[in-house]
Design an enzyme around this catalytic site. Sequence first.
Site, PDB file in Angstrom:
ATOM      1  N   ASP A  13      73.216  63.122 104.017  1.00  0.00           N
ATOM      2  CA  ASP A  13      72.227  62.174 103.804  1.00  0.00           C
ATOM      3  C   ASP A  13      71.488  61.367 104.868  1.00  0.00           C
ATOM      4  OD1 ASP A  13      73.005  62.239 101.037  1.00  0.00           O
ATOM      5  OD2 ASP A  13      74.463  60.680 101.213  1.00  0.00           O
ATOM      6  N   LYS A  16      67.890  65.084 106.094  1.00  0.00           N
ATOM      7  CA  LYS A  16      67.448  66.471 106.267  1.00  0.00           C
ATOM      8  C   LYS A  16      66.231  66.929 105.781  1.00  0.00           C
ATOM      9  CE  LYS A  16      71.496  67.416 104.764  1.00  0.00           C
ATOM     10  NZ  LYS A  16      72.036  66.163 104.433  1.00  0.00           N
ATOM     11  N   GLY A  40      71.519  65.707  97.583  1.00  0.00           N
ATOM     12  CA  GLY A  40      70.287  64.718  96.979  1.00  0.00           C
ATOM     13  C   GLY A  40      69.377  64.815  98.263  1.00  0.00           C
ATOM     14  N   HIS A  41      68.353  65.472  97.899  1.00  0.00           N
ATOM     15  CA  HIS A  41      67.161  65.246  99.021  1.00  0.00           C
ATOM     16  C   HIS A  41      65.889  64.888  98.810  1.00  0.00           C
ATOM     17  CE1 HIS A  41      69.480  69.333 100.771  1.00  0.00           C
ATOM     18  NE2 HIS A  41      70.344  68.112 100.891  1.00  0.00           N
ATOM     19  N   GLN A 224      74.444  68.857 102.816  1.00  0.00           N
ATOM     20  CA  GLN A 224      75.550  67.933 103.286  1.00  0.00           C
ATOM     21  C   GLN A 224      75.420  67.796 104.777  1.00  0.00           C
ATOM     22  OE1 GLN A 224      76.671  70.727 100.915  1.00  0.00           O
ATOM     23  NE2 GLN A 224      75.690  69.170  99.542  1.00  0.00           N
TER      24      GLN A 224
HETATM   25  P1  GDP Z   1      69.379  64.044 102.899  1.00  0.00           P
HETATM   26  O1  GDP Z   1      70.458  64.402 101.784  1.00  0.00           O
HETATM   27  O2  GDP Z   1      69.643  64.338 104.327  1.00  0.00           O
HETATM   28  O3  GDP Z   1      68.091  64.918 102.686  1.00  0.00           O
HETATM   29  O4  GDP Z   1      68.968  62.482 102.818  1.00  0.00           O
HETATM   30  P2  GDP Z   1      68.757  61.661 101.454  1.00  0.00           P
HETATM   31  O5  GDP Z   1      67.395  62.191 100.945  1.00  0.00           O
HETATM   32  O6  GDP Z   1      70.144  61.796 100.685  1.00  0.00           O
HETATM   33  O7  GDP Z   1      68.667  60.437 102.092  1.00  0.00           O
HETATM   34  C1  GDP Z   1      67.776  59.804 103.353  1.00  0.00           C
HETATM   35  C2  GDP Z   1      66.983  58.702 102.577  1.00  0.00           C
HETATM   36  O8  GDP Z   1      66.322  57.929 103.561  1.00  0.00           O
HETATM   37  C3  GDP Z   1      66.117  58.985 101.693  1.00  0.00           C
HETATM   38  O9  GDP Z   1      65.562  57.905 100.854  1.00  0.00           O
HETATM   39  C4  GDP Z   1      64.613  59.243 102.699  1.00  0.00           C
HETATM   40  O10 GDP Z   1      63.482  59.078 101.969  1.00  0.00           O
HETATM   41  C5  GDP Z   1      64.863  57.991 103.641  1.00  0.00           C
HETATM   42  N1  GDP Z   1      64.684  58.363 105.060  1.00  0.00           N
HETATM   43  C6  GDP Z   1      64.420  59.446 105.783  1.00  0.00           C
HETATM   44  N2  GDP Z   1      63.901  59.218 106.912  1.00  0.00           N
HETATM   45  C7  GDP Z   1      63.688  57.718 107.083  1.00  0.00           C
HETATM   46  C8  GDP Z   1      63.420  56.973 108.030  1.00  0.00           C
HETATM   47  O11 GDP Z   1      63.316  57.236 109.393  1.00  0.00           O
HETATM   48  N3  GDP Z   1      63.480  55.653 107.627  1.00  0.00           N
HETATM   49  C9  GDP Z   1      63.571  55.123 106.513  1.00  0.00           C
HETATM   50  N4  GDP Z   1      63.377  53.800 106.595  1.00  0.00           N
HETATM   51  N5  GDP Z   1      64.130  56.058 105.524  1.00  0.00           N
HETATM   52  C10 GDP Z   1      64.086  57.226 105.879  1.00  0.00           C
HETATM   53  P1  IMO Z   2      73.408  65.909 100.882  1.00  0.00           P
HETATM   54  O1  IMO Z   2      72.921  67.443 101.078  1.00  0.00           O
HETATM   55  C1  IMO Z   2      76.492  63.116 101.020  1.00  0.00           C
HETATM   56  C2  IMO Z   2      80.289  64.318  99.908  1.00  0.00           C
HETATM   57  C3  IMO Z   2      80.983  63.765  98.504  1.00  0.00           C
HETATM   58  C4  IMO Z   2      82.350  64.005  98.925  1.00  0.00           C
HETATM   59  C5  IMO Z   2      82.567  65.214  99.337  1.00  0.00           C
HETATM   60  C6  IMO Z   2      82.926  66.336  98.650  1.00  0.00           C
HETATM   61  O2  IMO Z   2      72.436  65.117 100.218  1.00  0.00           O
HETATM   62  O3  IMO Z   2      73.337  65.460 102.527  1.00  0.00           O
HETATM   63  P2  IMO Z   2      81.644  67.707  96.449  1.00  0.00           P
HETATM   64  O4  IMO Z   2      80.967  67.296  95.220  1.00  0.00           O
HETATM   65  O5  IMO Z   2      80.693  68.341  97.613  1.00  0.00           O
HETATM   66  O6  IMO Z   2      83.019  68.437  96.300  1.00  0.00           O
HETATM   67  O7  IMO Z   2      82.131  66.447  97.151  1.00  0.00           O
HETATM   68  O8  IMO Z   2      81.115  65.512  99.701  1.00  0.00           O
HETATM   69  N1  IMO Z   2      79.003  64.973  99.556  1.00  0.00           N
HETATM   70  C7  IMO Z   2      78.128  64.571 100.180  1.00  0.00           C
HETATM   71  N2  IMO Z   2      77.735  63.570 100.816  1.00  0.00           N
HETATM   72  N3  IMO Z   2      75.421  63.737 100.904  1.00  0.00           N
HETATM   73  C8  IMO Z   2      75.717  65.118 100.315  1.00  0.00           C
HETATM   74  O9  IMO Z   2      74.728  66.035 100.268  1.00  0.00           O
HETATM   75  C9  IMO Z   2      76.792  65.325  99.842  1.00  0.00           C
HETATM   76  N4  IMO Z   2      77.266  66.440  99.108  1.00  0.00           N
HETATM   77  C10 IMO Z   2      78.746  66.277  98.783  1.00  0.00           C
HETATM   78  O10 IMO Z   2      80.553  62.557  98.395  1.00  0.00           O
HETATM   79  O11 IMO Z   2      82.868  62.793  99.674  1.00  0.00           O
HETATM   80 MG    MG Z   3      71.466  63.346 100.556  1.00  0.00          MG
END
Ligand code: GDP
Ligand code: IMO
Ligand code: MG
Length: 426
Positions: A13, A16, A40-41, A224
């Site tokens: 999270d 990426k 979850g991206h 991840q």
């Molecule tokens: P990922 O799994 O690595 O793709 O990241 P997620 O989408 O799970 O979580 C990142 C969250 O931060 C999302 O809600 C993005 O829209 C938000 N986000 C990404 N870059 C920035 C930033 O520079 N500032 C803020 N405030 N939010 C950001």
């Molecule tokens: P993105 O791509 C954050 C965590 C789960 C748990 C561990 C194992 O959005 O960064 P799993 O279901 O993979 O067997 O769970 O990994 N986990 C993540 N945490 N971002 C993710 O993906 C994750 N995918 C799995 O919360 O701790």
């Molecule tokens: Mg994510």
Amino acid sequence: MKNTVVVGAQWGDEGKAKITDLLAGEADIIIRYQGGCNAGHTVVVDGETYKFHLIPSGILYDGKTCVIGAGTVINPVVLEEELEDLKKRGVSTKNLKICQLAHITMPYHIDLDGADELLLGNNKIGTTKRGIGPTYTDKMARLGFRIEDLYDEELLLSKIERALPIKNAQLEKIYGLKPYSKEQILEFCHYYRDYLKPYVDMDLLPFLEKSRKAGKKILFEGAQGVMLDIDFGTYPYVTSSNPIGGGAVTGTALGINSVDEVIGVFKAYITRVGEGPFMTELLDDEGEKIQSIGKEFGVTTGRKRRCGWFDLPIAKYSAQVSGLTGIALTKLDVFDSFDKIKLCVAYKDKRDGHIYDNYPTNINLHKYLEPVYRVFDGWKTDISKAKSYNDLPENAKIYLKEIEKLTDVPIKIISVGPDREQTIFI
Ligand code: GDP
Ligand code: IMO
Ligand code: MG
């Protein structure tokens, strides 16, 4: 653009998807290399939010080839939902290709994930309950189903005959759950054989090789993060795949020499969902403040993310195991209202004062350690509209320079908001 891997460098999270989406503008092929719908991206374009679990974040551009690679595990039910949602929103999915070697999450994998977690009780991993661990377990146990099996009825039937008695024995005898009939599994497979057909390209591997040789630009999208890596993460509190840079090679059929650059995505702080050690975790008002300003909720499960300060021993370790050539630092804007910002530069053993500059992999040791912090003054300015490095306040630059110096990896991208536009390239 050089062929680039985008790696989550903390516990997932990190943002990426935003970085992948940005770089995808210059790429020809965007390929997801591991993980499944546990990811979850989030991508925000002109204020509109898209959430992806399996489809590469490059899908929002027309004319780019998006690939779900060999190292991934695919739950076809989630993929169908994602595809239908994109179509409804007018996004073309015709350039999506699925690698025939990717493994399939079967309905029983999801049952087994939930049952394992229940049985582990207080020792649970806190998985996303998407069947990820059981799907990869079956891949390694040689009981898995690959996408290509759907298109060879003889092979499919023989694999069901082989795997189902074992899976049903687990379901019934260990967990007291309902078994699956051969017909149920076949029906599932036949439905998704037909549904996924337009996306499954049996010539994907030669296509990738031809593209690489022709100098097409390739962007590898990780899911991840390094600290969730099955080998290098906080085992057993990890996911079941290899998010590290090397995963891009094993998970795509593109050789090691096809990678020119590895960008590690870090948040300006750290979050974690699920269980497991987290040295710099904040269980106080400051943690709450980061959580609420950063809107730190899991995209896949909606769980509140645990929050803490940036951890340099982890960042150095992460840079090493992924071979980072650059850093993308996201969510710097979340600190806009903070008086002080802390950076963990080492860990101290509470028993004897021993200082650990490097990340110790034995997580049992972690309970005896505490973070050693360096404290920085905040900038108390809205940086969300900054367009260049020079627009950033001096105190933000000091914080960034310290991260760059101590990781010995250049910061190449700074993100100051969720939108594509809120990005500074250095
Ligand atoms: P990922 O799994 O690595 O793709 O990241 P997620 O989408 O799970 O979580 C990142 C969250 O931060 C999302 O809600 C993005 O829209 C938000 N986000 C990404 N870059 C920035 C930033 O520079 N500032 C803020 N405030 N939010 C950001
Ligand atoms: P993105 O791509 C954050 C965590 C789960 C748990 C561990 C194992 O959005 O960064 P799993 O279901 O993979 O067997 O769970 O990994 N986990 C993540 N945490 N971002 C993710 O993906 C994750 N995918 C799995 O919360 O701790
Ligand atoms: Mg994510």
